[in-house]
Design a protein around this motif. Sequence first.
Motif, PDB file in Angstrom:
ATOM      1  N   ALA A 336       0.831  -1.206   0.000  1.00 44.64           N
ATOM      2  CA  ALA A 336       0.000   0.000   0.000  1.00 44.64           C
ATOM      3  C   ALA A 336       0.865   1.256   0.000  1.00 44.64           C
ATOM      4  O   ALA A 336       0.557   2.241  -0.694  1.00 44.64           O
ATOM      5  CB  ALA A 336      -0.930  -0.012   1.213  1.00 44.64           C
ATOM      6  N   LEU A 337       1.947   1.251   0.778  1.00 40.11           N
ATOM      7  CA  LEU A 337       2.859   2.393   0.809  1.00 40.11           C
ATOM      8  C   LEU A 337       3.421   2.672  -0.579  1.00 40.11           C
ATOM      9  O   LEU A 337       3.422   3.822  -1.044  1.00 40.11           O
ATOM     10  CB  LEU A 337       4.001   2.114   1.790  1.00 40.11           C
ATOM     11  N   CYS A 338       3.891   1.637  -1.245  1.00 38.61           N
ATOM     12  CA  CYS A 338       4.487   1.822  -2.568  1.00 38.61           C
ATOM     13  C   CYS A 338       3.460   2.265  -3.601  1.00 38.61           C
ATOM     14  O   CYS A 338       3.755   3.073  -4.490  1.00 38.61           O
ATOM     15  CB  CYS A 338       5.175   0.531  -3.011  1.00 38.61           C
ATOM     16  N   ALA A 339       2.233   1.764  -3.482  1.00 38.24           N
ATOM     17  CA  ALA A 339       1.179   2.187  -4.408  1.00 38.24           C
ATOM     18  C   ALA A 339       0.867   3.673  -4.227  1.00 38.24           C
ATOM     19  O   ALA A 339       0.679   4.403  -5.212  1.00 38.24           O
ATOM     20  CB  ALA A 339      -0.079   1.349  -4.188  1.00 38.24           C
ATOM     21  N   VAL A 340       0.833   4.131  -2.976  1.00 33.45           N
ATOM     22  CA  VAL A 340       0.555   5.549  -2.706  1.00 33.45           C
ATOM     23  C   VAL A 340       1.725   6.419  -3.137  1.00 33.45           C
ATOM     24  O   VAL A 340       1.535   7.514  -3.685  1.00 33.45           O
ATOM     25  CB  VAL A 340       0.230   5.749  -1.206  1.00 33.45           C
TER      26      VAL A 340
END
Length: 442
Positions: A336-340
């Motif tokens: 999720a961090l990398c997607a954001v």
Amino acid sequence: MNGSEGTAGGSTRPLLSDPPGGRKAMAVWGIGVAVYFVAITYRTSLGVAGLDAAERFHINASALSTFSILQLLVYAGMQIPVGLLVDRLGPKRVLTLGVVLYTLGQFGFALSESYAMALGSRALLGCGDALTFISVLRLGSRWFPARRGPMIAQIAALVGMAGNLISTLVLARLLHTFGWTPTFAGSAAGGIVVLALLLVFLKDHPEGFEPPPAPVEHSGTAFIRRQIADAWREPGTRLGMWVHFTTQFPAMVFLLLWGLPFLVEAQGLSRGTAGELLTLVVLSNMAVGLVYGQVIARHHAARTPLALGTVAATALMWGLTLAWPADHAPIGLLIALCAVLGACGPASMIGFDFARPANPPERQGTASGIVNMGGFTASMTTLLAVGVLLDATGDNYRIAFASVFVLEALGVSQILRLRRRAARRERERLVVSRVEAVHVPV
């Protein structure tokens, strides 16, 4: 991009119709974007080679961060001069110089045996890299209608981010298979290819849409100072710079240097898994860029909400990751961090959409240079802060990455301070341009 001409600097001249766009425009502009694509590949190549560089040159975290800091210092420091050069000389000449410099820098990095030689090569690479993006923006404004501006800018950034894929997917594997010198020297061939295309096929503008010659007084230090001062005086330019400052750096720092060490050393992932997460940042960037470009082209009022929303989402994901009670955050949270983080690049492009309507065509390069300084100044500051804090705390990534929140808070405060002033000034300029369009003959 601002494709129509109005009055500027107290003079009046006929309005020019928008450039036609079309297939030829896509082909010519595509060459410029290819130059930027190669620049991004070279810029981010250290992101997958950070651990190898530390071993090759026997350096610690602070010294490793100096590679990227110096590269970005050169890049950020050149943005206003580059903007002035593009306004004065046109995109083709500036892009040609950029390709020569960044190709020499990449090749020099391949052959570097000492830390000092490697630093000099990265500085040369950063110098060439600095000449590319503003030139591509200007090229787009000369070949496409103004209404296409937000989408053209986002597509340029999207294709540039594809250069990140080459770094994370291709260069990382080549580095593991063939080693340092063959990998970096081989990649320098890309610069030679785009230089040939650039020299043979690229043109600054379509036939019949030549910009008016610069007046005689548009030279010398007095004009340069006035050009910079006039661009800075516009609230939209300053707002664009702070939007770029606040949105770009979290992903830039992650991709450029510290993402791989964070995922491997702090989160216990393998290099393969960490590389896949870095690829996710790039893919997310490309997908979000298409969405943001469409939304802003249709709804100009969405610029500030999109920028601030991206900052809020980034801060939330970093906060959850760094505050996770266990030693390693769950893989779902890291995904999720990398997607954001992938939204940071498209959000930073919104900065140019604030500066573009705030400045006349002959000042677009200078204004874009000021905007582009924002994110790279923030990235450079954070790269240094993370490296210093890692050395000071014994590689405590939680403390080191907490520096992200300090810069985000500073940027958000400036965005909130300038947004109403910039909106009011933009409305005033729109009214003036409509009056001029009625009274000035075509």
